[in-house]
Design a protein around this motif. Structure first.
Motif, PDB file in Angstrom:
ATOM      1  N   UNK A   1       0.788  -1.232   0.000  1.00  0.00           N
ATOM      2  CA  UNK A   1       0.000   0.000   0.000  1.00  0.00           C
ATOM      3  C   UNK A   1       0.818   1.280   0.000  1.00  0.00           C
ATOM      4  N   UNK A   2       2.045   1.241  -0.504  1.00  0.00           N
ATOM      5  CA  UNK A   2       2.917   2.422  -0.457  1.00  0.00           C
ATOM      6  C   UNK A   2       2.486   3.468  -1.484  1.00  0.00           C
ATOM      7  N   UNK A   3       2.524   4.750  -1.076  1.00  0.00           N
ATOM      8  CA  UNK A   3       2.275   5.847  -2.008  1.00  0.00           C
ATOM      9  C   UNK A   3       2.732   7.169  -1.411  1.00  0.00           C
ATOM     10  N   UNK A   4       2.865   8.162  -2.283  1.00  0.00           N
ATOM     11  CA  UNK A   4       3.157   9.543  -1.891  1.00  0.00           C
ATOM     12  C   UNK A   4       2.175  10.435  -2.640  1.00  0.00           C
ATOM     13  N   UNK A   5       1.407  11.269  -1.944  1.00  0.00           N
ATOM     14  CA  UNK A   5       0.594  12.257  -2.656  1.00  0.00           C
ATOM     15  C   UNK A   5       1.532  13.256  -3.357  1.00  0.00           C
ATOM     16  N   UNK A   6       1.147  13.689  -4.558  1.00  0.00           N
ATOM     17  CA  UNK A   6       1.985  14.655  -5.277  1.00  0.00           C
ATOM     18  C   UNK A   6       2.194  15.883  -4.405  1.00  0.00           C
TER      19      UNK A   6
ATOM     20  N   UNK B   1      11.721   0.327  -1.370  1.00  0.00           N
ATOM     21  CA  UNK B   1      10.325   0.436  -1.800  1.00  0.00           C
ATOM     22  C   UNK B   1      10.226   1.594  -2.777  1.00  0.00           C
ATOM     23  N   UNK B   2       9.404   1.426  -3.826  1.00  0.00           N
ATOM     24  CA  UNK B   2       9.074   2.535  -4.721  1.00  0.00           C
ATOM     25  C   UNK B   2       7.688   3.038  -4.351  1.00  0.00           C
ATOM     26  N   UNK B   3       7.615   4.337  -4.017  1.00  0.00           N
ATOM     27  CA  UNK B   3       6.325   4.958  -3.700  1.00  0.00           C
ATOM     28  C   UNK B   3       5.751   5.535  -4.979  1.00  0.00           C
ATOM     29  N   UNK B   4       4.632   5.014  -5.476  1.00  0.00           N
ATOM     30  CA  UNK B   4       3.989   5.657  -6.617  1.00  0.00           C
ATOM     31  C   UNK B   4       3.462   7.032  -6.185  1.00  0.00           C
ATOM     32  N   UNK B   5       3.663   8.034  -7.023  1.00  0.00           N
ATOM     33  CA  UNK B   5       3.161   9.380  -6.720  1.00  0.00           C
ATOM     34  C   UNK B   5       1.723   9.450  -7.220  1.00  0.00           C
ATOM     35  N   UNK B   6       0.829   9.738  -6.292  1.00  0.00           N
ATOM     36  CA  UNK B   6      -0.610   9.803  -6.581  1.00  0.00           C
ATOM     37  C   UNK B   6      -1.070  11.256  -6.590  1.00  0.00           C
TER      38      UNK B   6
END
Length: 158
Positions: free
Chosen positions: A44-49, A144-149
């Motif tokens: 569940x990894x992510x980063x908000x733009x 881990x690679x955080x997809x930018x959302x």
């Protein structure tokens, strides 16, 4: 008397064998079995733009192992100032570590505990990925690679 000596010798040999078995079995569990070692998995990894020169990172770390661990730091080429924060009474506080319980989960999520990136070297755009490395007290680091959302992305609201 001879029978007694043989019985005593056999008892001593059996006790020694049991003691050695106990030692080897306990050391096995501390360095490899599911009971004695954390077994971490990230999801569940992510980063908000980011809209400023700082950003948050969010993910879940599941520990399927029988020993607890701690998330002690995060590093990333995106920033030289990456910290871990808890949110208490609507205030962010830097912490030294987060506990990851045995057979438990650590959730880093919006409005709660999270990764904080300060003084970004560049602002990643939606669709890109930001690489990070998680560091632990006991376990090896995990990349881990955080997809930018989207800036307003929040999986809890879906």
């Amino acid at each position: 008397m001879n029978r007694r000596t043989t019985t005593l010798s056999a008892s001593v040999a059996l006790a020694a064998a049991l003691a050695l078995t106990g030692c080897s079995s306990s050391s096995d569990s501390s360095d490899g079995s599911a009971d004695g070692k954390p077994k971490l998995e990230v999801s569940g990894a992510y980063m908000p733009q980011p809209v400023m020169d700082m950003a948050g990172g969010f993910l879940t770390i599941k520990n399927a192992g029988g020993a607890a661990d701690k998330l002690t730091s995060v590093t990333s080429p995106l920033s030289d100032d990456v910290t871990i924060h808890e949110t208490k009474n609507q205030k962010m506080l830097k912490v030294e570590s987060f506990d990851i319980p045995a057979n438990g989960t650590l959730s880093l999520e919006r409005g709660g505990n999270h990764i904080m990136f300060m003084e970004l070297k560049k602002k990643p755009k939606q669709g890109e990925k930001v690489s990070i490395e998680l560091h632990f007290e006991k376990s090896d680091p995990i990349k881990v690679d955080l997809p930018v959302e989207a800036a307003n992305h929040n999986p809890q609201q879906h």
